[in-house]
Design an enzyme around this catalytic site. Structure first.
Site, mmCIF file in Angstrom:
data_model
loop_
_atom_site.group_PDB
_atom_site.id
_atom_site.type_symbol
_atom_site.label_atom_id
_atom_site.label_comp_id
_atom_site.label_asym_id
_atom_site.label_seq_id
_atom_site.Cartn_x
_atom_site.Cartn_y
_atom_site.Cartn_z
ATOM 1 N N CYS A 14 6.543 1.625 -10.103
ATOM 2 C CA CYS A 14 5.592 0.567 -9.799
ATOM 3 C C CYS A 14 4.849 0.887 -8.501
ATOM 4 C CB CYS A 14 6.354 -0.748 -9.669
ATOM 5 S SG CYS A 14 5.308 -2.162 -9.353
ATOM 6 N N PRO A 15 3.563 0.709 -8.436
ATOM 7 C CA PRO A 15 2.682 0.069 -9.414
ATOM 8 C C PRO A 15 1.926 1.058 -10.313
ATOM 9 C CG PRO A 15 1.508 0.279 -7.370
ATOM 10 C CD PRO A 15 2.876 0.918 -7.155
#
Length: 75
Positions: A14-15
């Protein structure tokens, strides 16, 4: 299910899977399906939130071994 585009984001955290999905969806037509394969355990929650925020439909989520598979429909 007829997938129009597939993204392999294995190994990314992430992200990055979300950012790559956002970019891919921007290049797609309304109603087309994007399949994202990720190894990030948090991606399940991330894609649920992403779908709510963007209005793209989260059609399916599943786990296959170490992979988390998400299918989004372009709004």
């Amino acid at each position: 299910m007829n997938i129009d585009k597939e993204l392999d984001t294995r190994g990314l955290n992430c992200p990055l899977p979300i950012l790559k999905a956002k970019k891919a969806l921007a290049e797609m037509l309304s109603g087309q399906l994007l399949r994202v394969v990720s190894t990030d355990a948090g991606s399940t929650r991330d894609f649920q939130a992403f779908a709510k925020q963007t209005g793209n439909e989260l059609v399916e989520q599943q786990t296959a071994g170490n992979d988390f598979i998400h299918v989004l429909k372009r709004r």
